[in-house]
Design a protein around this motif. Structure first.
Motif, PDB file in Angstrom:
ATOM      1  N   SER A 148       0.772  -1.312   0.101  1.00 51.53           N
ATOM      2  CA  SER A 148      -0.110  -0.016  -0.049  1.00 51.53           C
ATOM      3  C   SER A 148       0.928   1.221  -0.080  1.00 51.53           C
ATOM      4  CB  SER A 148      -0.842  -0.087   1.033  1.00 51.53           C
ATOM      5  OG  SER A 148      -0.094   0.333   2.560  1.00 51.53           O
ATOM      6  N   ILE A 149       0.269   2.409  -0.471  1.00 52.12           N
ATOM      7  CA  ILE A 149       0.855   3.769  -0.724  1.00 52.12           C
ATOM      8  C   ILE A 149       0.075   4.592   0.084  1.00 52.12           C
ATOM      9  CG2 ILE A 149       2.083   5.423  -2.223  1.00 52.12           C
ATOM     10  CD1 ILE A 149       2.022   2.888  -4.144  1.00 52.12           C
ATOM     11  N   VAL A 225       5.311   3.907   1.998  1.00 57.20           N
ATOM     12  CA  VAL A 225       5.147   2.798   1.207  1.00 57.20           C
ATOM     13  C   VAL A 225       5.270   1.574   1.759  1.00 57.20           C
ATOM     14  CG1 VAL A 225       5.974   1.794  -1.106  1.00 57.20           C
ATOM     15  CG2 VAL A 225       6.057   4.513  -0.758  1.00 57.20           C
ATOM     16  N   ALA A 226       4.132   0.906   2.169  1.00 60.63           N
ATOM     17  CA  ALA A 226       4.332  -0.283   2.831  1.00 60.63           C
ATOM     18  C   ALA A 226       4.612  -1.469   1.987  1.00 60.63           C
ATOM     19  CB  ALA A 226       3.034  -0.593   3.784  1.00 60.63           C
ATOM     20  N   ARG A 233       9.717   5.715   4.023  1.00 65.34           N
ATOM     21  CA  ARG A 233       9.070   6.872   4.618  1.00 65.34           C
ATOM     22  C   ARG A 233       9.841   8.070   4.061  1.00 65.34           C
ATOM     23  NH1 ARG A 233       8.150   4.296  10.744  1.00 65.34           N
ATOM     24  NH2 ARG A 233       6.232   3.230  10.120  1.00 65.34           N
ATOM     25  N   SER A 234       8.890   9.085   3.892  1.00 63.05           N
ATOM     26  CA  SER A 234       9.275  10.273   3.549  1.00 63.05           C
ATOM     27  C   SER A 234       8.373  11.512   4.345  1.00 63.05           C
ATOM     28  CB  SER A 234       9.162  10.841   2.044  1.00 63.05           C
ATOM     29  OG  SER A 234       9.436  12.150   1.828  1.00 63.05           O
ATOM     30  N   VAL A 239      14.219  11.156   4.325  1.00 68.70           N
ATOM     31  CA  VAL A 239      13.829   9.869   3.891  1.00 68.70           C
ATOM     32  C   VAL A 239      14.280   8.665   4.443  1.00 68.70           C
ATOM     33  CG1 VAL A 239      12.954  10.683   1.615  1.00 68.70           C
ATOM     34  CG2 VAL A 239      15.103   9.757   1.794  1.00 68.70           C
ATOM     35  N   GLY A 240      13.537   7.618   4.538  1.00 67.00           N
ATOM     36  CA  GLY A 240      14.287   6.457   5.344  1.00 67.00           C
ATOM     37  C   GLY A 240      13.606   5.423   4.607  1.00 67.00           C
TER      38      GLY A 240
END
Ligand SMILES: NC(=O)c1ccc[n+]([C@@H]2O[C@H](COP(=O)([O-])OP(=O)(O)OC[C@H]3O[C@@H](n4cnc5c(N)ncnc54)[C@H](O)[C@@H]3O)[C@@H](O)[C@H]2O)c1
Length: 371
Positions: A148-149, A225-226, A233-234, A239-240
Motif C-alpha cells: 500500500s501507498i 510505502v508499505a 518513509r518520506s 527519507v528512510g
C-alpha cells in the motif's frame, strides 16, 4: 560529441531556472530564447548572450533546436508543445500541470509519439536522487512486494497544479501500473472545474492500494510505502528505508533502518547561494529534472516525469472529482469523456507579471542572477 541545442521558450521565473540547470550540464548548450514579453526577453538575452526571438516559431525556423523548453503558463502549453513537435525537435520538456483537459493532453502526446519525440512535463520530485534510489531499491524486490501507498497530507490545495507531484510519486511507487478504479471527494465544490484539494482511494490494476489523506495535519506529510518486508518513509524533507525485524513478521513497532541505500540529508538539498558567475543555484530538483530529460534523450525513451505521466496524473485528479460528482462512487479509468478538465489556479494558467504586479514580479526574475 556535438552538444544538444536547447531553445528556451518563456524566460520567466521558472524558465530562467530551467535554463540555468541546462547550462550546468555539459551535454547541452542553451542557444536561443523566445518570449512574447520584451522585458523578460531582453533580460535573458543580456544575461546569456543567446539569440532572442519574440516568436518561438521564428526561433525554431532559424535555429536547429534539439531540445525545446517551453516553460510557460499552462494555457499556452498545448499550442506551443504541438508547434515544437511539428517543427521537428528531438525532445520537449514543458512545465506542469501539463494542460487543462484530457483531450488537449491526448493530442500533445499523439503528436510527440508519432514523431518519436522524447516528451517530459514538469520539474518533478520523482527525479530527485532520494526518490530514484528508493524506487530502484523497492523495484528490485529487496523489501518484497509493495502492498500500500499512503499519500500523507494529501495533494494540498491543488490536485492538478501541485498535487501532480504527489500523484506522480504514488504511481511510480505502484510500479507505474494502470489505475483500475478510484473513489474520492474534493475539498470545496465538486461541481467546479477549478483546481482544489481532495482525498480518496486508488486501486491499481496490480492490486496495490493507495490512500490519499485529505487533511494536511491528519498524519504528518509525505509518503509511506508499505511493503511485505519493510517500509519507505518520506516526510517531504528526510527519507528512510526500514526493514521489519527478523522473526517479528510485519511488526510496525520493530523496524530497523537500512543504511547506505538512500543519499543522506534533505531531499531537496541544502540551500546554496550564488555561484562564481553570479547565478542563483536553480535547485537540486531542477538540475535533476533537466539531467533526467537529457539522459532520456540519449537513451531514446521518455524520462520518469514523461508527458504520459502528466496525462495519468491529470486523469487521476479528474477521476477523484468525478467520483465526488457521482456520490463518491468508484470511477473506472481510463476516463471515457476526454473533455473533462481541471482549470489550474490563475498564477499557473496565465503570465504572472500582471497577476503579481510588475515590481514584485521583476524582483523575483532579477533575483536569479546578480547582474
Ligand atoms: N515544477 C515546479 O515546481 C514549478 C514551479 C514553478 C512554476 N512551475 C510552472 O512553470 C510554469 C511557468 O511559471 P513561471 O513562474 O515561470 O511563469 P512566468 O509568468 O514567470 O513566466 C512565463 C513566461 O512565458 C512567457 N510566455 C507566455 N506565453 C508565451 C508564448 N506563447 N510564447 C513565448 N513566451 C510566452 C511570458 O512572457 C513569461 O516570460 C507554470 O506552468 C507553472 O505551473 C512549476
Amino acid at each position: 560529441m556535438a552538444k544538444y541545442r536547447v531553445g528556451l521558450i518563456g524566460a520567466g521565473r521558472k524558465g530562467t531556472q530551467h535554463a540555468r540547470a541546462y547550462m550546468m550540464d555539459e551535454r547541452v548548450e542553451v542557444v536561443a530564447v523566445a518570449d512574447g514579453d520584451p522585458e523578460n526577453l531582453a533580460l535573458f538575452q543580456q544575461r546569456t548572450g543567446v539569440a532572442a526571438y519574440a516568436d518561438y516559431r521564428e526561433m525554431l525556423e532559424k535555429q536547429a533546436i534539439d531540445i525545446a523548453a517551453p516553460i510557460l503558463p499552462v494555457n499556452a502549453n498545448p499550442e506551443v508543445v504541438i508547434g515544437c513537435a511539428e517543427a521537428g525537435v528531438k525532445a520537449i520538456f514543458c512545465e506542469k500541470p501539463i494542460s487543462v483537459s484530457l483531450a488537449e493532453v491526448d493530442q500533445m502526446i499523439d503528436v510527440c509519439r508519432s514523431r518519436r519525440i522524447v516528451f517530459a512535463a514538469g520539474d518533478l520530485d520523482v527525479n530527485l536522487p532520494a526518490y530514484q534510489k528508493a524506487l530502484q531499491f523497492i523495484g528490485s524486490g529487496e523489501l518484497g512486494a509493495v502492498k500500500s501507498i499512503s499519500l500523507l497530507g494529501g495533494p494540498g490545495g491543488e490536485m492538478s497544479g501541485g498535487g501532480c507531484q504527489r500523484f506522480t510519486l504514488m504511481r511510480h511507487f505502484a510500479g507505474c501500473a494502470e489505475v483500475a478504479w478510484m473513489m474520492g471527494w474534493v475539498s470545496d465544490d465538486p461541481l467546479s472545474d477549478h483546481d482544489q484539494g481532495g482525498a480518496g482511494y486508488v486501486r491499481f490494476a496490480n492490486g496495490i492500494e493507495a490512500f490519499i489523506y485529505g487533511d494536511k495535519d491528519a498524519r504528518g506529510r509525505g509518503y509511506e510505502v508499505a511493503c511485505e518486508g519493510g517500509v519507505f518513509r518520506s516526510d517531504d524533507n528526510l527519507v528512510g528505508l526500514y526493514r521489519h525485524v527478523e522473526g517479528d513478521g510485519a511488526s510496525w513497532d520493530k523496524l530497523e533502518k537500512i543504511e547506505g541505500v538512500l543519499p543522506a540529508g534533505r531531499i531537496y538539498g541544502e540551500p546554496r547561494g550564488y555561484d562564481e558567475q553570479g547565478w542563483k543555484w536553480p535547485g537540486d530538483r531542477n538540475v535533476a529534472s533537466c539531467k533526467a530529460l537529457i539522459d532520456a534523450l540519449q537513451r531514446g525513451e521518455d524520462p520518469p516525469g514523461s508527458g504520459e505521466n502528466g496525462r495519468k496524473v491529470l486523469e487521476m485528479a479528474i477521476a477523484l472529482r468525478e467520483s465526488h460528482r457521482q456520490g463518491c462512487a468508484p470511477v473506472k479509468l481510463p476516463l471515457v469523456d476526454r473533455n473533462l478538465r481541471i482549470i489550474p489556479s490563475p498564477a499557473r494558467m496565465y503570465n504572472k507579471k500582471p497577476i503579481f504586479g510588475r515590481e514584485k514580479y521583476m524582483d523575483q526574475v532579477l533575483s536569479h542572477k546578480k547582474d
